[in-house]
Design a protein around this motif. Structure first.
Motif, PDB file in Angstrom:
ATOM      1  N   LEU A 672       0.830  -1.192   0.000  1.00 46.06           N
ATOM      2  CA  LEU A 672       0.000   0.000   0.000  1.00 46.06           C
ATOM      3  C   LEU A 672       0.873   1.255   0.000  1.00 46.06           C
ATOM      4  CD1 LEU A 672      -2.982   0.793   0.072  1.00 46.06           C
ATOM      5  CD2 LEU A 672      -2.808   0.968   2.556  1.00 46.06           C
ATOM      6  N   GLY A 673       0.615   2.132  -0.962  1.00 48.45           N
ATOM      7  CA  GLY A 673       1.336   3.392  -1.052  1.00 48.45           C
ATOM      8  C   GLY A 673       2.642   3.311  -1.824  1.00 48.45           C
ATOM      9  N   LYS A 674       3.094   2.114  -2.201  1.00 52.22           N
ATOM     10  CA  LYS A 674       4.388   1.985  -2.885  1.00 52.22           C
ATOM     11  C   LYS A 674       4.270   1.423  -4.302  1.00 52.22           C
ATOM     12  CE  LYS A 674       7.272   1.576   1.244  1.00 52.22           C
ATOM     13  NZ  LYS A 674       8.316   0.800   1.929  1.00 52.22           N
ATOM     14  N   GLY A 675       3.198   0.715  -4.603  1.00 52.65           N
ATOM     15  CA  GLY A 675       3.043   0.218  -5.958  1.00 52.65           C
ATOM     16  C   GLY A 675       2.784  -1.275  -6.020  1.00 52.65           C
ATOM     17  N   THR A 676       2.669  -1.785  -7.258  1.00 54.41           N
ATOM     18  CA  THR A 676       2.289  -3.174  -7.503  1.00 54.41           C
ATOM     19  C   THR A 676       3.149  -3.741  -8.626  1.00 54.41           C
ATOM     20  OG1 THR A 676       0.007  -2.682  -6.860  1.00 54.41           O
ATOM     21  CG2 THR A 676       0.386  -4.726  -8.093  1.00 54.41           C
ATOM     22  N   THR A 677       3.482  -5.047  -8.496  1.00 57.14           N
ATOM     23  CA  THR A 677       4.201  -5.774  -9.551  1.00 57.14           C
ATOM     24  C   THR A 677       3.444  -7.065  -9.846  1.00 57.14           C
ATOM     25  OG1 THR A 677       6.321  -4.904  -8.791  1.00 57.14           O
ATOM     26  CG2 THR A 677       6.371  -6.811 -10.269  1.00 57.14           C
ATOM     27  N   VAL A 678       3.214  -7.335 -11.142  1.00 61.00           N
ATOM     28  CA  VAL A 678       2.516  -8.547 -11.576  1.00 61.00           C
ATOM     29  C   VAL A 678       3.430  -9.312 -12.526  1.00 61.00           C
ATOM     30  CG1 VAL A 678       0.467  -9.489 -12.688  1.00 61.00           C
ATOM     31  CG2 VAL A 678       0.292  -7.375 -11.379  1.00 61.00           C
ATOM     32  N   TRP A 679       3.553 -10.637 -12.273  1.00 55.63           N
ATOM     33  CA  TRP A 679       4.331 -11.514 -13.156  1.00 55.63           C
ATOM     34  C   TRP A 679       3.386 -12.499 -13.831  1.00 55.63           C
ATOM     35  CZ3 TRP A 679       5.995 -10.513  -8.141  1.00 55.63           C
ATOM     36  CH2 TRP A 679       7.194  -9.800  -8.020  1.00 55.63           C
ATOM     37  N   VAL A 680       3.531 -12.677 -15.132  1.00 56.04           N
ATOM     38  CA  VAL A 680       2.760 -13.645 -15.908  1.00 56.04           C
ATOM     39  C   VAL A 680       3.748 -14.549 -16.647  1.00 56.04           C
ATOM     40  CG1 VAL A 680       1.157 -13.992 -17.809  1.00 56.04           C
ATOM     41  CG2 VAL A 680       0.769 -12.135 -16.181  1.00 56.04           C
ATOM     42  N   SER A 681       3.598 -15.870 -16.480  1.00 59.13           N
ATOM     43  CA  SER A 681       4.471 -16.835 -17.159  1.00 59.13           C
ATOM     44  C   SER A 681       3.613 -17.721 -18.049  1.00 59.13           C
ATOM     45  CB  SER A 681       5.234 -17.690 -16.135  1.00 59.13           C
ATOM     46  OG  SER A 681       6.119 -16.888 -15.389  1.00 59.13           O
ATOM     47  N   ILE A 682       3.980 -17.820 -19.336  1.00 55.96           N
ATOM     48  CA  ILE A 682       3.244 -18.620 -20.314  1.00 55.96           C
ATOM     49  C   ILE A 682       4.217 -19.637 -20.924  1.00 55.96           C
ATOM     50  CG2 ILE A 682       1.908 -18.600 -22.445  1.00 55.96           C
ATOM     51  CD1 ILE A 682       0.502 -17.232 -20.159  1.00 55.96           C
ATOM     52  N   PRO A 683       3.929 -20.947 -20.828  1.00 64.23           N
ATOM     53  CA  PRO A 683       4.810 -21.934 -21.462  1.00 64.23           C
ATOM     54  C   PRO A 683       4.708 -21.865 -22.990  1.00 64.23           C
ATOM     55  CG  PRO A 683       2.865 -23.002 -20.546  1.00 64.23           C
ATOM     56  CD  PRO A 683       2.811 -21.570 -20.101  1.00 64.23           C
ATOM     57  N   CYS A 684       5.846 -21.853 -23.655  1.00 67.61           N
ATOM     58  CA  CYS A 684       5.870 -21.789 -25.110  1.00 67.61           C
ATOM     59  C   CYS A 684       7.244 -22.250 -25.594  1.00 67.61           C
ATOM     60  CB  CYS A 684       5.549 -20.382 -25.614  1.00 67.61           C
ATOM     61  SG  CYS A 684       6.690 -19.111 -25.010  1.00 67.61           S
ATOM     62  N   GLU A 685       7.355 -22.402 -26.898  1.00 60.22           N
ATOM     63  CA  GLU A 685       8.627 -22.826 -27.506  1.00 60.22           C
ATOM     64  C   GLU A 685       9.156 -21.703 -28.383  1.00 60.22           C
ATOM     65  OE1 GLU A 685      10.400 -26.281 -30.486  1.00 60.22           O
ATOM     66  OE2 GLU A 685       8.308 -26.333 -29.832  1.00 60.22           O
ATOM     67  N   ALA A 686      10.399 -21.328 -28.149  1.00 63.09           N
ATOM     68  CA  ALA A 686      11.017 -20.257 -28.925  1.00 63.09           C
ATOM     69  C   ALA A 686      11.631 -20.828 -30.200  1.00 63.09           C
ATOM     70  CB  ALA A 686      12.067 -19.542 -28.092  1.00 63.09           C
ATOM     71  N   LYS A 687      11.280 -20.236 -31.338  1.00 58.49           N
ATOM     72  CA  LYS A 687      11.838 -20.655 -32.614  1.00 58.49           C
ATOM     73  C   LYS A 687      13.050 -19.805 -32.993  1.00 58.49           C
ATOM     74  CE  LYS A 687       8.485 -23.565 -32.917  1.00 58.49           C
ATOM     75  NZ  LYS A 687       7.421 -23.454 -33.925  1.00 58.49           N
TER      76      LYS A 687
END
Length: 700
Positions: A672-687
């Motif tokens: 509260l009062g300092k901010g928010t961080t959200v992490w999203v991880s999606i499995p995939c294959e890099a070409k």
């Protein structure tokens, strides 16, 4: 030293009394007060010195504990339920730098980490006092994968008894797991070969005492209770096929014997333990095995009952003449049947339990296809192989009931569909009343099965439609009333007495509430489709480095001018197989929320590809979320301590459902009062992965 200090103090107090002529009693009181002050100072320094020694001793003990744990392949980490961070105990007895959940999860398999995290949450929420989970490391190669046993317990509590720190003891049990797997494989191979053999298998120890017998041997010798005959210690010398051979002189031997059990008067064969025929034809081999010193270790016997086969041969010889005499009368009948088979597409099927073969033909004169049991099982699809095995086992046990099964095969018809075959088999009984073989027909049921499948699909679609309607009515029943009431209320004000200057305000409020109502209805409809699993996910190769910033900027389109935006994209090209439309919706909604809660400062977005996962983080310096609301931010229509919704109240639930249905995970950290961080991880294959030579931040 203390005595001399006291003497000086007393002298000074006495001198003060002489100068100012104080009373002697007052002088003594002042002296004692000064003495007390110096004593307190002395003990305070002594206490500080002791605390330093205790801290040094504690660090030394932690270092020794770390070395002991390292020798035992164990590590200790601390989990902070408030920050949701992890810290490992180092070899020096201090705690290493903190790891957030995404960084900490990189060490473990995704599914196992989810189980470990649920156990941690259960202990933190006091649902369990402690928890033990087994997890494996995040390694693509099975040989390099490590296994850990993690014990989670409470390390400290606050004044109300709630856990403030959790202790995790991580023990490497890779060697134990590997050894257990090897033992299980060896045992499985032995039991599979022994018990699933199509022949009779019997094992005696070096003293000639029965130790094991498989199901086929029990059937052959009429053993009703396998465990009973093993526990009674049946002897090799009582086996009529090998009773004349000395145990120590046994060698690898093959025999073909005819034994008339009716001639035996021994009580061994007169009890209910055996259900033997009067006469048995038996083909077998005996294989003794010895150690390096030539001493007998045990005896394996392998054989099969060929009584039915021999008797069948006898019956065939006896009926040969009758068959020849009836051949001419049957020829016309056979021709008619063959014609009917060709026209209808029906096939004759025969199964011979003695030879374990299945024969298929489209006429009576010859067999077009002959299959072994293993071949029959492999021709069925994986989910029907157990059905085929069960059908064959029933015929091997000479069941006298009609056998009917419908099987999906690996074959495909001209339309590319899996071929379904229906078998109807009836036992063929010989003149003694025994089952000789099985005969029946095989029909192609593909059209009928395909019709039933289409009906099931249409039924499921109708059920999904009903579920969508119910979910829509449930979600809209509460939150939709507020903006709707605002529209109705301000519209009614036009009909009442009012000033003309207020009409512009009424119109603006009606437009604002209408827009809110439209956004809410769109989110409710989309969330209802998510709940009913009606969202389609189509993966395609996308250069994420090119589209990442555009999705972020679309979410920040309503950003306050006082807020600085930063996009950290370290890739020149990053081609991954993802569903860009749905992942873009996730990024845009998260950026919209960061813009909504940030009036000044900075919002930033970053993407990174590591170990088969695309990780996206959105960070802002906005108002943040209080600790009581943070665990419930993904609930629908959740309100914070100020009774305000997060966006429409459905943004974060929609984001979580999309991420989970794409096989990913989402984490949030906020203060509260300092901010928010959200992490999203999606499995995939890099070409394609091409990083920039110099990482550049794109700011606006």
């Amino acid at each position: 030293m203390l005595h001399s200090l006291l003497a000086v103090l007393i002298a000074q107090v006495t001198q003060i009394g002489k100068v100012y002529d104080f009373d002697h009693t007052l002088a003594y009181v002042v002296a004692f007060l000064l003495i007390g002050v110096f004593v307190l100072i002395f003990y305070n320094r002594l206490y500080v010195f002791q605390r330093q020694e205790v801290n040094a001793s504690r660090r030394s003990q932690n270092a020794r504990l770390a070395l002991i744990l390292k020798a035992g392949k164990q590590r200790i980490w601390i989990y902070d339920p408030v920050k949701r961070h992890y810290s490992y105990l180092s070899d020096e007895g201090t705690y290493e730098e903190e790891y957030n959940p995404v960084e900490f999860s990189q060490r473990f398999d995704r599914d196992d980490f989810e189980l470990m995290r649920q156990a941690i949450f259960d202990v933190a929420d006091e649902k369990r006092s402690s928890a033990v989970v087994t997890v494996k490391s995040n390694a693509e190669d099975d040989e390099a994968r490590l296994y850990y046993e993690i014990n989670v317990s409470v390390a400290s509590r606050d004044q109300h008894g709630h856990p403030t720190r959790l202790l995790g003891i991580e023990r490497d049990i890779t060697d134990k797991i590997r050894k257990q797997e090897q033992v299980n494989k060896l045992l499985m191979r032995y039991h599979t070969v022994f018990n699933s053999s199509l022949l009779d298998m019997i094992y005696y120890d070096k003293n000639g005492v029965l130790q094991d017998i498989n199901e086929k041997a029990c059937q052959a010798f009429g053993v009703a209770d396998r465990d009973q005959i093993i526990s009674e210690g049946f002897l090799l010398q009582n086996n009529p096929f090998f009773s004349g051979i000395e145990l120590e002189q046994m060698e690898n031997t093959r025999t073909s014997s005819i034994v008339d059990f009716g001639q035996f008067t021994d009580e061994i064969y007169q009890t209910e333990r055996f259900g033997l025929k009067d006469k048995m034809y038996y083909d077998s081999t005996i294989n003794p095995f010895r150690n390096a010193q030539g001493e007998l270790e045990g005896v394996y016997m392998c054989g099969r009952d060929i009584t039915e086969m021999v008797e069948s041969v006898h019956r065939q010889r006896e009926g040969a003449l009758r068959l020849q005499q009836a051949t001419k009368n049957v020829q016309n009948y056979i021709s008619n049947i063959n014609y009917a088979l060709r026209v209808s597409g029906v096939r004759f099927v025969s199964y011979h339990p003695q030879s374990y073969t299945l024969e298929v033909s489209d006429n009576i004169n010859e067999t077009q296809l002959r299959l072994s049991q293993l071949r029959c099982i492999r021709l069925a699809t994986f989910r029907f192989r157990r059905n085929v095995s069960s059908m064959l086992n029933r015929m091997d046990r000479l069941s006298k009931y009609t056998i009917a099964e419908t099987i999906e095969t690996e074959f495909r018809d001209k339309k590319g569909r899996q071929v379904w075959l229906m078998f109807n088999m009836v036992p063929i009984i010989d003149k003694e009343g025994n089952v000789e073989r099985y005969f029946g027909v095989m029909r192609d049921m593909t059209d009928m099965v395909e019709t039933e499948r289409r009906l099931a699909v249409e039924t499921k679609k109708a059920q999904e439609t009903e579920l969508l309607k119910q979910s829509f009515l449930t979600n809209m029943s509460y939150e939709i009333r507020t903006p709707l009431n605002n529209v109705v209320g301000f519209a009614e004000l036009f009909e009442s007495e009012h000033e003309e200057a207020d009409e512009q305000f009424f119109v603006e409020e009606i437009k604002k509430s209408s827009n809110t109502l439209l956004l809410l209805i769109n989110d409710i409809l989309f969330l209802s489709r998510l709940d009913a699993n009606m969202i389609e996910y189509n993966k395609a190769d996308v250069d994420f480095a090119m589209v990442f910033e555009s999705h972020c900027q679309m979410g920040w389109s309503s950003m306050s001018p006082a807020v600085r935006t930063v996009v950290d994209n370290p890739y020149e090209r990053l081609v991954v197989d993802i569903d860009e439309a749905n992942l873009g919706k996730v990024i845009e909604k998260l950026c919209q929320l960061s813009a909504y809660f940030t009036r000044e400062g900075t919002v930033s977005a970053r993407c990174e590809y590591r170990r088969g996962e695309l990780t996206i983080s959105i960070e802002d310096t906005g108002i943040g979320i209080d600790a009581q609301t943070l665990p419930h931010v993904f609930d629908r229509f959740v309100r914070d301590q100020r009774e305000e919704l997060c966006g429409t109240g459905l943004d974060l639930p929609i984001v979580q459902s999309l991420v989970q249905q794409m096989g990913g995970s989402i984490e949030m950290e906020s203060e509260l009062g300092k901010g928010t961080t959200v992490w999203v991880s999606i499995p995939c294959e890099a070409k394609v992965i091409a990083k920039r030579r110099v990482t550049q931040n794109m700011e606006s």
